[in-house]
Design an enzyme around this catalytic site. Structure first.
Site, PDB file in Angstrom:
ATOM      1  N   LYS A 176      11.100   2.587 -70.262  1.00 44.29           N
ATOM      2  CA  LYS A 176       9.640   2.618 -70.178  1.00 44.29           C
ATOM      3  C   LYS A 176       9.196   1.977 -68.870  1.00 44.29           C
ATOM      4  O   LYS A 176       9.324   0.765 -68.679  1.00 44.29           O
ATOM      5  CB  LYS A 176       9.026   1.840 -71.349  1.00 44.29           C
ATOM      6  N   GLU A 251      14.832 -10.519 -67.123  1.00 48.29           N
ATOM      7  CA  GLU A 251      14.683 -10.882 -65.697  1.00 48.29           C
ATOM      8  C   GLU A 251      13.202 -11.141 -65.493  1.00 48.29           C
ATOM      9  O   GLU A 251      12.413 -10.198 -65.425  1.00 48.29           O
ATOM     10  CB  GLU A 251      15.146  -9.720 -64.797  1.00 48.29           C
ATOM     11  N   CYS A 285       9.497 -11.306 -57.264  1.00 45.61           N
ATOM     12  CA  CYS A 285       9.849 -12.437 -58.130  1.00 45.61           C
ATOM     13  C   CYS A 285      10.601 -13.527 -57.364  1.00 45.61           C
ATOM     14  O   CYS A 285      10.633 -14.676 -57.792  1.00 45.61           O
ATOM     15  CB  CYS A 285      10.686 -11.935 -59.299  1.00 45.61           C
ATOM     16  N   GLU A 385       3.086 -18.396 -61.205  1.00 50.02           N
ATOM     17  CA  GLU A 385       3.351 -17.253 -60.333  1.00 50.02           C
ATOM     18  C   GLU A 385       2.025 -16.566 -60.003  1.00 50.02           C
ATOM     19  O   GLU A 385       1.312 -16.158 -60.914  1.00 50.02           O
ATOM     20  CB  GLU A 385       4.275 -16.299 -61.087  1.00 50.02           C
TER      21      GLU A 385
HETATM   22  P1  NAD Z   1       4.671  -7.334 -67.072  1.00 52.83           P
HETATM   23  O1  NAD Z   1       5.440  -8.340 -67.855  1.00 52.83           O
HETATM   24  O2  NAD Z   1       3.199  -7.329 -67.201  1.00 52.83           O
HETATM   25  O3  NAD Z   1       5.160  -5.868 -67.457  1.00 52.83           O
HETATM   26  C1  NAD Z   1       6.520  -5.497 -67.380  1.00 52.83           C
HETATM   27  C2  NAD Z   1       6.771  -4.346 -68.334  1.00 52.83           C
HETATM   28  O4  NAD Z   1       6.651  -4.820 -69.675  1.00 52.83           O
HETATM   29  C3  NAD Z   1       5.770  -3.203 -68.206  1.00 52.83           C
HETATM   30  O5  NAD Z   1       6.456  -1.979 -68.307  1.00 52.83           O
HETATM   31  C4  NAD Z   1       4.841  -3.439 -69.372  1.00 52.83           C
HETATM   32  O6  NAD Z   1       4.202  -2.257 -69.810  1.00 52.83           O
HETATM   33  C5  NAD Z   1       5.822  -3.958 -70.418  1.00 52.83           C
HETATM   34  N1  NAD Z   1       5.208  -4.729 -71.510  1.00 52.83           N
HETATM   35  C6  NAD Z   1       4.077  -5.471 -71.471  1.00 52.83           C
HETATM   36  N2  NAD Z   1       3.855  -6.039 -72.687  1.00 52.83           N
HETATM   37  C7  NAD Z   1       4.865  -5.664 -73.497  1.00 52.83           C
HETATM   38  C8  NAD Z   1       5.196  -5.934 -74.861  1.00 52.83           C
HETATM   39  N3  NAD Z   1       4.430  -6.703 -75.624  1.00 52.83           N
HETATM   40  N4  NAD Z   1       6.332  -5.395 -75.366  1.00 52.83           N
HETATM   41  C9  NAD Z   1       7.116  -4.612 -74.602  1.00 52.83           C
HETATM   42  N5  NAD Z   1       6.844  -4.298 -73.305  1.00 52.83           N
HETATM   43  C10 NAD Z   1       5.732  -4.829 -72.754  1.00 52.83           C
HETATM   44  O7  NAD Z   1       5.169  -7.518 -65.566  1.00 52.83           O
HETATM   45  P2  NAD Z   1       4.589  -6.791 -64.276  1.00 52.83           P
HETATM   46  O8  NAD Z   1       3.245  -7.411 -64.040  1.00 52.83           O
HETATM   47  O9  NAD Z   1       4.728  -5.320 -64.402  1.00 52.83           O
HETATM   48  O10 NAD Z   1       5.652  -7.241 -63.159  1.00 52.83           O
HETATM   49  C11 NAD Z   1       5.569  -8.438 -62.506  1.00 52.83           C
HETATM   50  C12 NAD Z   1       6.478  -9.475 -63.144  1.00 52.83           C
HETATM   51  O11 NAD Z   1       7.829  -9.045 -63.099  1.00 52.83           O
HETATM   52  C13 NAD Z   1       6.443 -10.789 -62.394  1.00 52.83           C
HETATM   53  O12 NAD Z   1       6.388 -11.856 -63.308  1.00 52.83           O
HETATM   54  C14 NAD Z   1       7.779 -10.801 -61.643  1.00 52.83           C
HETATM   55  O13 NAD Z   1       8.236 -12.070 -61.290  1.00 52.83           O
HETATM   56  C15 NAD Z   1       8.659 -10.110 -62.605  1.00 52.83           C
HETATM   57  N6  NAD Z   1       9.857  -9.582 -61.916  1.00 52.83           N
HETATM   58  C16 NAD Z   1      11.057 -10.224 -62.106  1.00 52.83           C
HETATM   59  C17 NAD Z   1      12.217  -9.763 -61.456  1.00 52.83           C
HETATM   60  C18 NAD Z   1      13.544 -10.440 -61.643  1.00 52.83           C
HETATM   61  O14 NAD Z   1      14.520  -9.937 -61.132  1.00 52.83           O
HETATM   62  N7  NAD Z   1      13.604 -11.548 -62.360  1.00 52.83           N
HETATM   63  C19 NAD Z   1      12.124  -8.650 -60.612  1.00 52.83           C
HETATM   64  C20 NAD Z   1      10.892  -8.029 -60.453  1.00 52.83           C
HETATM   65  C21 NAD Z   1       9.759  -8.502 -61.120  1.00 52.83           C
END
Ligand code: NAD
Length: 498
Positions: A176, A251, A285, A385
């Protein structure tokens, strides 16, 4: 405008409700595409297809080399389509074309090539007669059906980091993507299908996290869920996955320290901060958001930093001469600008940026490169963040104080230390609790290097051979060599020794 379908059980389909999500360019604010708004019914169909492909299909039973061959073919097709995918990524996400075309897409293709070979090196311990009368074999097997959930900051790359190690080890996947940035993930799936991936092995369902993503966490037919996303989302996912005791790989977020000691090469550190801090508009991130500077070099470093910030070219992400494009979405822009206000309220000093550029760029979700100084380690802007082009300058006096500040956040994803003294470098790199630690650089990550967090940045690894371990389970098998009906130890349960 791209009108896309999603991939369920080998078919490109609309959502069962026919609802759609519009995909918007963060540069123009205009719609550039449309994808199905998948719902619970759609994701269940995709999960059923992945379950069937895992339980009955050829993919998990193929030799690793044959799965690798599909990867190599997909990599070749992606190479041919790379510039079109890079353009799509840049238009959809807002990242600069030079980053999409020169880093994100080629490095992701390299990840696939790496996995095609790496899966053939997976070892098991040599079979042995550990227990005397039989041979024990440890087999490494795929986990099963994997639910993969990706974020919007590196849409294509994160999709590859998820499905790369998952599929090659014989799992099947329902992916997804984030709703703001689904387009390049669908292109990735197309390349895998064109490369001959069997039906149902990879499914992509576009739709809201709370419904579609949640089903991946609660559905008993899914064996593992892997998220790259915010720490708050990670907590929710762990909780929902607990009802079926799924394996979870997370992650999550970061707030990287960038520690500059008194003997550091300051011009090099300034370059590192600009690149490490503003990469992908700070929506990274591992971004170097906390500049923790020794008091004796703070002034010189900051002068250099502010001078370089003035040279950052903000503009159309499709132009090769743009350094900083728009953020991913207008609502994220608002969130970042709200953080700037928080910083001001907390008493940090805004040295540069902190606003939209306006003018010709008014339609875009821009925030200028921003630097705060006089930031205290416990301020909200230093703890949370922000995920935008906002850097905090924090000063320290003693080595231990620098380490405490570096470690004094809930995150533990990545950080760097800057010094020309090898002992300081080793002591500091050992002492900071982050999954990636760089010395005199910030950001380098490659196909071979395991990447993943400590603390509330999550657990498990993307990339490297370690990620293959995350997507496999060890089965312990014992084969009796005696052929005896009554074995020597049976008397311990009933009867007497013979
Ligand atoms: P997000 O957590 O808002 O969304 C990530 C994904 O989770 C999306 O596809 C979203 O639709 C889904 N999601 C949201 N709520 C959910 C739920 N209740 N159940 C299941 N899925 C759900 O993150 P974002 O804003 O898209 O991305 C930014 C974040 O990602 C930042 O915190 C960043 O640090 C992190 N990130 C981490 C890494 C790493 O390697 N650790 C790499 C890239 C990004």
């Amino acid at each position: 405008m791209a009108v896309s379908k999603m991939l369920v059980g080998g078919e490109w389909v609309a959502s069962s409700s026919e609802a759609t999500i519009s995909v918007v360019s963060p540069f123009t604010g205009k719609q550039i595409g449309e994808v199905p708004k998948g719902d619970r019914e759609d994701i269940r169909k995709a999960i059923d297809a992945a379950r069937e492909a895992f339980d009955k299909g050829p993919w998990p039973r193929m030799p690793a080399r044959a799965r690798g061959d599909v990867y190599l073919k997909a990599a070749q097709l992606l190479q041919q389509r790379a510039s079109a995918i890079a353009e799509l990524e840049s238009r959809n996400q807002g990242k600069t074309i030079k980053q999409a075309a020169d880093v994100d897409i080629p490095s992701s293709i390299d990840n696939l090539v790496f996995y095609a070979g790496a899966v053939r090196t997976l070892d098991a311990k040599s079979p042995q007669e550990f227990l005397g009368d039989g041979t024990t074999i440890f087999r490494r097997e795929p986990v099963g059906v994997v639910g993969s959930i990706t974020p919007w900051n590196y849409p294509f790359m994160m999709a590859v980091w998820k499905i790369g190690p998952a599929l090659v080890t014989g799992n099947t996947v329902v992916l997804k993507p984030a709703s703001w940035t689904p387009l390049s993930t669908l292109e990735l799936a197309k390349a895998f299908i064109d490369a001959g991936l069997p039906t149902g092995v990879l499914n992509v369902v576009t739709g809201p996290g709370e419904e579609v993503g949640n089903e991946l966490c609660v559905n008993p037919k899914v064996d593992m869920v892997s998220l790259t996303g915010d720490t708050a989302t990670g907590r929710k996912i762990m909780e929902s996955a607990s009802s079926t005791v799924k394996r979870v790989q997370l992650e999550l977020g970061g707030k990287a320290p960038f520690v500059v000691f008194e003997d550091a090469d300051i011009p090099a550190a300034v370059e590192g901060a600009i690149v490490g801090g503003y990469v992908n508009g700070g929506q990274d991130c591992t971004a170097a958001t906390r500049l923790i500077l020794h008091q004796s070099v703070r002034e010189k470093f900051e002068r250099g930093l502010l001078d370089r910030v003035k040279q950052i070219r903000v503009g159309d992400p499709m132009s090769r001469s743009t350094d900083l494009g728009p953020l991913v979405h207008a609502s994220h822009q608002k969130k970042v600008l709200d953080w700037v206000e928080t910083g001001k309220r907390e008493g940090a000093k805004l040295r540069v940026g902190g606003a939209e550029p306006g003018g010709k760029l008014r339609a875009g979700a821009f925030v200028n490169a921003t630097v705060f100084d006089q930031v205290a380690p416990d301020m909200k802007i230093a703890q949370h963040e922000i995920f935008g082009p906002v850097l905090d300058v924090i000063e320290f006096e003693k080595f231990d104080e620098a380490i405490d500040i570096a470690n004094g956040v809930e995150y533990g994803l990545a950080g760097s230390v800057w010094t020309q003294n090898v002992r300081t470098a080793m002591r500091a790199a050992n002492a900071i609790r982050f999954g990636d630690v760089w010395v005199n650089d910030h950001l380098p990550i490659g196909s071979e290097t395991p990447h993943g967090g400590f603390k509330q940045s999550g657990f498990g690894k993307d990339l490297g051979v370690d990620s293959l371990n995350d997507y496999t389970v060890v089965k312990n098998m014992y084969i009796d060599l005696t052929g005896l009906a009554r074995k020597g130890w049976h008397y311990t349960v009933y009867g007497d020794p013979s």
